[in-house]
Scaffold this motif. Structure first.
Motif, PDB file in Angstrom:
ATOM      1  N   ASP A 218       0.826  -1.059   0.014  1.00  0.00           N
ATOM      2  CA  ASP A 218       0.120  -0.103  -0.289  1.00  0.00           C
ATOM      3  C   ASP A 218       0.630   0.982   0.319  1.00  0.00           C
ATOM      4  O   ASP A 218       1.558   1.874   0.635  1.00  0.00           O
ATOM      5  CB  ASP A 218      -0.758  -0.028   1.240  1.00  0.00           C
ATOM      6  N   VAL A 219       1.036   1.857  -0.992  1.00  0.00           N
ATOM      7  CA  VAL A 219       1.879   3.282  -1.378  1.00  0.00           C
ATOM      8  C   VAL A 219       1.748   4.321   0.074  1.00  0.00           C
ATOM      9  O   VAL A 219       2.198   5.211  -0.279  1.00  0.00           O
ATOM     10  CB  VAL A 219       2.339   3.193  -2.487  1.00  0.00           C
ATOM     11  N   THR A 220       0.666   4.226   0.130  1.00  0.00           N
ATOM     12  CA  THR A 220      -0.459   5.194   1.236  1.00  0.00           C
ATOM     13  C   THR A 220      -0.044   4.975   2.413  1.00  0.00           C
ATOM     14  O   THR A 220      -0.578   6.343   4.135  1.00  0.00           O
ATOM     15  CB  THR A 220      -1.977   5.439   0.675  1.00  0.00           C
ATOM     16  N   PHE A 221       0.717   4.166   2.826  1.00  0.00           N
ATOM     17  CA  PHE A 221       0.286   3.758   4.495  1.00  0.00           C
ATOM     18  C   PHE A 221       2.471   3.498   5.021  1.00  0.00           C
ATOM     19  O   PHE A 221       3.025   2.696   3.900  1.00  0.00           O
ATOM     20  CB  PHE A 221      -0.161   2.139   4.066  1.00  0.00           C
ATOM     21  N   ALA A 271      10.736   5.239   2.166  1.00  0.00           N
ATOM     22  CA  ALA A 271       9.969   4.323   1.233  1.00  0.00           C
ATOM     23  C   ALA A 271       8.287   5.496   0.894  1.00  0.00           C
ATOM     24  O   ALA A 271       7.896   5.157  -0.202  1.00  0.00           O
ATOM     25  CB  ALA A 271       9.796   3.213   1.039  1.00  0.00           C
ATOM     26  N   ARG A 272       7.939   6.037   2.107  1.00  0.00           N
ATOM     27  CA  ARG A 272       6.714   6.098   1.848  1.00  0.00           C
ATOM     28  C   ARG A 272       6.320   7.250   2.402  1.00  0.00           C
ATOM     29  O   ARG A 272       6.008   7.610   4.051  1.00  0.00           O
ATOM     30  CB  ARG A 272       5.567   4.874   2.630  1.00  0.00           C
ATOM     31  N   PRO A 273       7.234   8.606   1.853  1.00  0.00           N
ATOM     32  CA  PRO A 273       7.103   9.491   3.226  1.00  0.00           C
ATOM     33  C   PRO A 273       5.967  10.484   3.378  1.00  0.00           C
ATOM     34  O   PRO A 273       5.990  11.288   3.789  1.00  0.00           O
ATOM     35  CB  PRO A 273       8.204  11.045   1.582  1.00  0.00           C
ATOM     36  N   SER A 274       4.737   9.720   2.900  1.00  0.00           N
ATOM     37  CA  SER A 274       3.490  10.404   2.834  1.00  0.00           C
ATOM     38  C   SER A 274       2.638   9.682   3.368  1.00  0.00           C
ATOM     39  O   SER A 274       1.747   9.940   3.369  1.00  0.00           O
ATOM     40  CB  SER A 274       3.428  11.762   1.905  1.00  0.00           C
ATOM     41  N   GLY A 275       3.453   8.603   3.666  1.00  0.00           N
ATOM     42  CA  GLY A 275       1.428   7.462   3.990  1.00  0.00           C
ATOM     43  C   GLY A 275       1.077   7.578   5.454  1.00  0.00           C
ATOM     44  O   GLY A 275       1.882   8.781   5.983  1.00  0.00           O
ATOM     45  N   TRP A 276       0.324   7.850   5.669  1.00  0.00           N
ATOM     46  CA  TRP A 276      -0.310   7.845   6.546  1.00  0.00           C
ATOM     47  C   TRP A 276      -0.065   6.423   7.773  1.00  0.00           C
ATOM     48  O   TRP A 276       0.601   5.733   7.595  1.00  0.00           O
ATOM     49  CB  TRP A 276      -2.203   6.963   7.057  1.00  0.00           C
ATOM     50  N   GLY A 277      -0.611   5.849   9.051  1.00  0.00           N
ATOM     51  CA  GLY A 277      -0.239   5.370   9.791  1.00  0.00           C
ATOM     52  C   GLY A 277       1.678   5.903  10.271  1.00  0.00           C
ATOM     53  O   GLY A 277       2.547   4.844  10.932  1.00  0.00           O
ATOM     54  N   ARG A 278       1.596   7.086  10.500  1.00  0.00           N
ATOM     55  CA  ARG A 278       3.177   7.361  11.120  1.00  0.00           C
ATOM     56  C   ARG A 278       2.986   8.319  12.685  1.00  0.00           C
ATOM     57  O   ARG A 278       2.799   8.896  13.343  1.00  0.00           O
ATOM     58  CB  ARG A 278       3.028   9.207  10.094  1.00  0.00           C
TER      59      ARG A 278
END
Length: 298
Positions: A218-221, A271-278
């Motif tokens: 998942d590119v958003t996570f 690898a996911r600089p703007s994803g949620w779950g941060r």
């Protein structure tokens, strides 16, 4: 029979038949009120070596037997009361073996429960200076072990041609009962989860590891670089690690008494600089008594 008291190395059983010095033993108990085997996604019934209601326990070696008193090589993490001290199961193990100074490269993704190195029924074994590139389910898998070490290894799952969905491309992954592990000074890159504990992994030290570029399909996570995922990891120390985050989640039950001390949880993945779950440090009910000290988040 008697309680196995906190800090002691002996307990009394109703029968020592079939046991002897040098026997490798799983000491387990029925669920105390602070352990929950069900979570948001079910109960993780595959844990516990076919005994899903036994999620608290330790792996020990018998040093001596006197009548029905059993002496073991490691102290009790806490007091196991007689009323719940349900089982002590002996079985054979590999003792004192290691893999060192080797490079492993998985060239194709076979999927499923396949591991580059599978450490199973082992005592005082080690992986040192092992380089592992690409994985199916995991690079290193541990099940029913005691006093095993992962030291100065490099794990790389940056190749997105390999499955990064749930249950795949894990770094260091434990199931069932594992006690007194030392996971130190490793680099883990590009895994869905870098170091993931399931089942009764307990009394272990996870120290001075670098986990980065973690990502799933998942590119958003942004997922958990370190975590506890299935009941019931307890009494583990996470010290001096650099990673995105740690989650004590509620996916398949609880965890407790785990300490994060002097880490840097960066709250991001390259690898996911703007994803949620941060979320730098996460504890979800019904996990409890997990602690954070001296740690930088962000």
């Amino acid at each position: 029979a008697s309680d196995w008291a906190l800090g002691t190395t002996n307990f009394v059983t109703t029968s020592a038949s079939g046991l002897s010095g040098g026997t490798f033993l799983t000491v387990v108990q029925t669920l105390p009120p602070w352990v929950y085997v069900s979570g948001a996604n079910g109960n993780g019934s595959w844990e516990g070596r076919g005994m899903p209601t036994y999620r608290v326990g330790q792996m020990v070696n018998i040093t001596a037997i006197n009548g029905t008193t059993i002496y073991v090589d490691r102290p009790a993490y806490y007091t196991y009361p007689t009323s719940r001290l349900a089982s002590h199961t002996p079985f054979g193990v590999l003792h004192g073996a290691g893999i060192e100074d080797i490079a492993l490269w998985r060239v194709s993704d076979v999927g499923g429960q396949v591991h580059n190195v599978n450490v199973f029924h082992a005592d005082a074994c080690w992986l040192k200076n092992v380089s592992s590139t690409n994985a199916a389910q995991s690079h290193f898998h541990f099940s029913c072990t005691s006093q095993c070490t992962v030291d100065r290894c490099y794990l790389d799952s940056m190749d997105d041609g390999f499955d990064h969905t749930s249950g795949q491309s894990y770094g260091i992954y434990t199931e069932d009962y594992n006690s007194d592990m030392l996971i130190i000074d490793n680099i883990v890159k590009g895994c869905r989860h870098g170091i993931l504990f399931q089942g009764a992994t307990a009394g272990s030290v996870i120290a001075y590891n670098l986990i980065h570029y973690g990502h799933s399909d998942d590119v958003t996570f942004v997922g958990a670089d370190m975590g506890t995922h299935t009941a019931h990891p307890f009494f583990n120390l996470y010290e001096g690690n650099i990673c995105n985050n740690i989650w004590h989640d509620n996916t398949f039950g609880s965890s407790s008494h785990n300490l994060s001390y002097r880490n840097w949880f960066r709250n991001m993945s390259e690898a996911r600089p703007s994803g949620w779950g941060r979320y730098g440090w996460t504890v979800k009910a019904p996990s409890w008594s997990n602690s954070l000290m001296g740690t930088v988040i962000g």
